[in-house]
Design a protein around this motif. Structure first.
Motif, mmCIF file in Angstrom:
data_model
loop_
_atom_site.group_PDB
_atom_site.id
_atom_site.type_symbol
_atom_site.label_atom_id
_atom_site.label_comp_id
_atom_site.label_asym_id
_atom_site.label_seq_id
_atom_site.Cartn_x
_atom_site.Cartn_y
_atom_site.Cartn_z
ATOM 1 N N LEU A 1 11.960 36.006 -26.419
ATOM 2 C CA LEU A 1 11.215 35.314 -25.357
ATOM 3 C C LEU A 1 9.710 35.564 -25.424
ATOM 4 C CD1 LEU A 1 13.524 35.782 -22.234
ATOM 5 C CD2 LEU A 1 13.482 33.902 -23.880
ATOM 6 N N ARG B 1 18.877 36.014 -13.423
ATOM 7 C CA ARG B 1 18.443 35.928 -14.807
ATOM 8 C C ARG B 1 18.725 37.232 -15.555
ATOM 9 N NH1 ARG B 1 12.293 35.772 -17.304
ATOM 10 N NH2 ARG B 1 13.041 36.896 -19.121
ATOM 11 N N ARG C 1 14.529 29.545 -21.745
ATOM 12 C CA ARG C 1 14.407 29.653 -20.282
ATOM 13 C C ARG C 1 15.367 28.679 -19.595
ATOM 14 N NH1 ARG C 1 8.446 30.920 -20.217
ATOM 15 N NH2 ARG C 1 8.547 33.158 -20.663
#
Lengths: 196, 196
Positions: free
Chosen positions: B172, A155, A129
């Motif tokens: 993720l 993002r 992140r």
């Protein structure tokens, strides 16, 4: 974690041991990748007992992630060329170059490793992140310059750029071709243009 | 492999045992994902000895990949809506839906697993190449229709579409948002449009 940090500061020897163990771990990663890193080898290089490493880090997995964290804090740079296409090309070029080194490959493998330890999973996600947020600044800059629409998701643009690079290396085990960064930046910027 | 196939055909019992072991493996994957699959549990469901499984497949890893291979051959469909944007949306929607099931997640994890066994790595790469080549047909169709330029790289377009989905799920550990397929198809088709 906070307690460990405090202890590190007040105890010079402990800090030196940590530094030495982390440097030995990174050294082994640089030389031969993940498989090269055994706790025994790290201990031998750092001049400490294996038990000290296990006492402090708990497992090889956590030691490796801690070493990577140490590294991640060191080298995050954000290009600012004035052109989003150029910035994306620079980011992709740097990433492809890094992932073609033993250390860069090891870092990507470690951060994508399906970890059994939830603490490790959390650290992996946090590092990704951070990296994505850092790279996403090039898109934010482009929005501010009026080069990209206000509703662009910074993002998401970075994920489009970097996911295929990781996919090629980690999933397909392929070499990255030299024109991939420019090809990716162009695809992200232009999409599939209708034929002329 | 060819010899094994021949043997399978001439030996009915052997084929039945294989079928039963593969079905038991896939059943366990569907119910609880990879961690659910132990050779002991597969053997118990299939009504065979653990040693028979090890003799035939060599390891749990190879058994899992063989089960996935069996599955991959079964369900590859290629949309043909007449619109590349629509076909990419359909592909992304199907993939996101599949990866949100325990079986789909397990398949993606298994195919991306950093395998120690070179034979397994080779099987993983082969399955990915097959899947990408299959999905790439939607781009080939678009080129034939004159909807995409002749010099479009079909495989590259598919990688742009599917890599971020795998990245979100496998790296993720995120849930896939419902609008991701449409967002991805739009990004791949349109790129970053200049602000109006």
């Amino acid at each position: 974690m906070t307690e460990a940090k405090v202890r590190r500061r007040v105890n010079g020897r402990s800090a030196r041991v940590r530094r030495s163990v982390i440097e030995s771990t990174l050294g082994l990663l640089r030389e031969g990748g993940i498989d090269q890193v055994t706790v025994a080898e790290v201990a031998s290089r750092a001049g400490v007992h294996e038990t000290s490493i296990y006492r402090r880090w708990g497992s090889r997995e956590r030691l490796l992630i801690d070493a990577i964290l140490d590294l991640s804090e060191a080298n995050l740079s954000v290009p600012d060329s004035g052109s989003l296409r150029e910035d994306l090309t620079i980011l992709a070029t740097e990433l492809c170059g890094y992932m073609s080194t033993p250390l860069g490959l090891a870092v990507a493998q470690l951060l994508s490793w399906p970890a059994k330890d939830p603490a490790v999973t959390e650290m992996q996600t946090e590092i990704w992140r951070d990296r994505i947020a850092s790279a996403a600044k090039v898109v934010e800059q482009a929005i501010d310059r009026g080069e990209a629409p206000r509703n662009t998701d910074p993002r998401f643009i970075i994920e489009l750029l970097v996911a295929p690079i990781h996919w090629r290396v980690l999933v397909l085990n392929e070499q990255l071709e030299p024109d991939l960064p420019a090809k990716l930046a162009q695809a992200v910027m232009d999409g599939v243009q209708p034929p002329r």
